[in-house]
Design a protein around this motif. Structure first.
Motif, PDB file in Angstrom:
ATOM      1  N   ILE A  46       0.837  -1.197   0.000  1.00  0.00           N
ATOM      2  CA  ILE A  46       0.000   0.000   0.000  1.00  0.00           C
ATOM      3  C   ILE A  46       0.875   1.252   0.000  1.00  0.00           C
ATOM      4  N   ALA A  47       0.788   2.053  -1.060  1.00  0.00           N
ATOM      5  CA  ALA A  47       1.518   3.320  -1.088  1.00  0.00           C
ATOM      6  C   ALA A  47       0.987   4.205   0.037  1.00  0.00           C
ATOM      7  N   PRO A  48       1.890   4.810   0.834  1.00  0.00           N
ATOM      8  CA  PRO A  48       1.473   5.546   2.026  1.00  0.00           C
ATOM      9  C   PRO A  48       0.394   6.600   1.772  1.00  0.00           C
ATOM     10  N   ALA A  49       0.420   7.274   0.628  1.00  0.00           N
ATOM     11  CA  ALA A  49      -0.541   8.348   0.374  1.00  0.00           C
ATOM     12  C   ALA A  49      -1.990   7.879   0.470  1.00  0.00           C
ATOM     13  N   LEU A 105      -3.301   6.214   2.692  1.00  0.00           N
ATOM     14  CA  LEU A 105      -3.754   6.155   4.085  1.00  0.00           C
ATOM     15  C   LEU A 105      -4.253   7.488   4.604  1.00  0.00           C
ATOM     16  N   HIS A 106      -3.858   8.569   3.966  1.00  0.00           N
ATOM     17  CA  HIS A 106      -4.079   9.913   4.507  1.00  0.00           C
ATOM     18  C   HIS A 106      -5.243  10.569   3.779  1.00  0.00           C
ATOM     19  N   LEU A 151      -0.385  16.744   0.396  1.00  0.00           N
ATOM     20  CA  LEU A 151       0.653  16.022   1.134  1.00  0.00           C
ATOM     21  C   LEU A 151       2.043  16.503   0.736  1.00  0.00           C
ATOM     22  N   ARG A 152       2.246  16.708  -0.584  1.00  0.00           N
ATOM     23  CA  ARG A 152       3.555  17.183  -1.028  1.00  0.00           C
ATOM     24  C   ARG A 152       3.862  18.559  -0.455  1.00  0.00           C
TER      25      ARG A 152
END
Lengths: 326, 326
Positions: B308-311, B313-314, B321-322
């Motif tokens: 799962i790419a962390p992004a 989750l948010h 995010l960047r």
């Protein structure tokens, strides 16, 4: 078949990548590109050295190119340019300019059908990841980032520009009581001065006015004025013997509560690094593996560490990772 | 539109998920499924409670189902069964059986076109992720995992099965000198006994043979015999007042070198949790967001935290995010 890696730029970071690729059994280093005269470059491995002008014509011989230039002058132009031909990784760390850099690199990578991963390293990089994971898991909470103990190159350079200074090394040091307060879940509000101190080791010219140099350091706006700063005057010999390394590190905390504040939790991610550039290079190299794999699956465009599933970084298969590491 | 989340199972973990979903502005809790009589369940939120038998027919009203049963008896059957209808998340933690569980769940999820994420939590889960990141970045190195200080339910249960014991609480405690040795990069080889100690608080029946109970605890194979174990006999009142919580935590280290051993680095990930089930529930809830988003993009099949790419989750966008976290 091994992943064919190339490096652009051969300073501390480039040498770190040369080591990191050697330590990765699934990779081979196949080219080093430089803006200097290739004949002037002494590498420790047998990698061939080329002028950066030759890079584009070697595009079919390289799976991923790791850019090791600086964020101020090199990467804003180099990354979008080389993303036209290669899967690329960079360590662009000018936080305020990341969105613009991302857009530029994304356009180039989409046009070439390649993958680029920007702002890779530990901050931005692993620290950013831990901020993201922490916020996602504990939405009711606070973030804290501390740096050090470690050498700040920018602050060391700022001291060297003062008249009468021959050389200098600056350490950023987290305040232990602030760390403890965060670690205890006290959620302190911390000023700049309360989070970090700065310690400077300075070599002055013979006969220089040491009191003036010290005053110019501790009152320097942006760099030192907001910190408790200590200045030590030492000899060039002592600087070279005691302060030759480039250590760094730091900590990212997420502190938060669950069940409407009933229970508290502290997540702490800490790095203690003997060599800042070699560790950064090791992170770049792991993400080079991911860029190559993603592109092999047909993915293109700019990415950051946030967009990369962790399994892409590790040489073993998903099945092995589930069996050994989960 | 909010992500419609449901819970299956209402013990400590299920209650933790109920809290975690309430703390997530992009989610709403729309159903709680139980094997008990739904009328017997008292929730603290207004979520409707249904028999687990009703789950399948509600498949179009639920975006993701978080399974809160146990790994020994519930999840091996529940997860593959419910993955036929839902995006699911579980916290399956029987390490040796993860590959088999993954295969079973993967088949069901591929057939339903849904996403399942198994073995989510902190170990397996966040600790696994940190083992993976650490190995990928520092291939020349060692892993260390320490647990505690925290309550081990399995060990507490083992003590309760001894004749003459009314109640018990067992704490797993890492050995401080072992932590320090790892943190200093000494790469120690540590036996089971050198890594953790065990401390037991036991309520005995009136007139029970305390010496026998203590002997049965400290010599119990697998659970205590390989550890330095301390036993304290206390009253039921003291147990309830001083040992009611379910704290836990621990640390994952990766220590390694770069440049052929020239420089050493220490990565440490640490959790200090007031409530083990509430923190685990918070991780499950973040991964529920990821499962829903991935499935919305057309992805199906079983995944783990490694995939799962962390992004995902948010709750914020890649652009945000960047700008804020990178």
């Amino acid at each position: 078949m091994k992943i064919r890696v190339a490096i652009a730029g051969y300073g501390n970071l480039g040498r770190g990548v040369e080591h990191a690729v050697s330590a990765s059994p699934d990779m081979e280093l196949c080219a080093l590109f430089t803006r200097r005269n290739p004949d002037s470059i002494k590498t420790f491995s047998a990698v061939p050295v080329y002028s950066i002008e030759k890079a584009a014509e070697m595009r079919d011989k390289i799976d991923v190119l790791i850019l090791c230039g600086g964020s101020a002058n090199d990467l804003p132009e180099q990354t979008p340019e080389l993303a036209k031909y290669f899967n690329v990784i960079d360590s662009f760390d000018t936080h305020a300019k990341i969105p613009e850099h991302f857009e530029n690199v994304n356009k180039a990578s989409l046009s070439s059908g390649k993958v680029s991963i920007i702002s890779v390293g530990w901050d931005p990089g692993m620290f950013s990841l831990n901020r993201l994971y922490g916020q996602a898991i504990l939405p009711d909470g606070n973030d804290y980032t501390f740096w050090g103990k470690g050498v700040s190159q920018g602050h060391s350079d700022a001291i060297r520009r003062i008249e009468g200074v021959l050389d200098a090394r600056q350490y950023t040091i987290p305040v232990e009581s602030a760390l403890e307060s965060v670690r205890n879940g006290e959620n302190p509000t911390l000023t700049t001065r309360e989070k970090h101190t700065r310690e400077c080791f300075v070599v002055a010219e013979d006969g220089a006015d040491l009191a003036r140099i010290e005053r110019e350091i501790v009152t320097m706006p942006n760099y030192f004025a907001d910190y408790d700063t200590t200045v030590h005057f030492i000899s060039q010999e002592e600087l070279e013997q005691e302060h030759a390394g480039i250590p760094h590190g730091g900590r990212v905390f997420r502190t938060g509560t669950t069940a409407n504040g009933a229970n508290s939790h502290v997540i702490e991610y800490s790095l203690k690094l003997d060599s800042n550039p070699e560790f950064t290079a090791s992170v770049l190299t792991a993400y080079a593996r991911a860029a190559y794999r993603l592109n092999s699956e047909g993915v293109s465009g700019a990415k950051t560490v946030f967009d990369i599933a962790p399994a892409y970084l590790h040489p073993e298969s998903g099945e092995e990772l589930r069996r050994k590491l989960l």
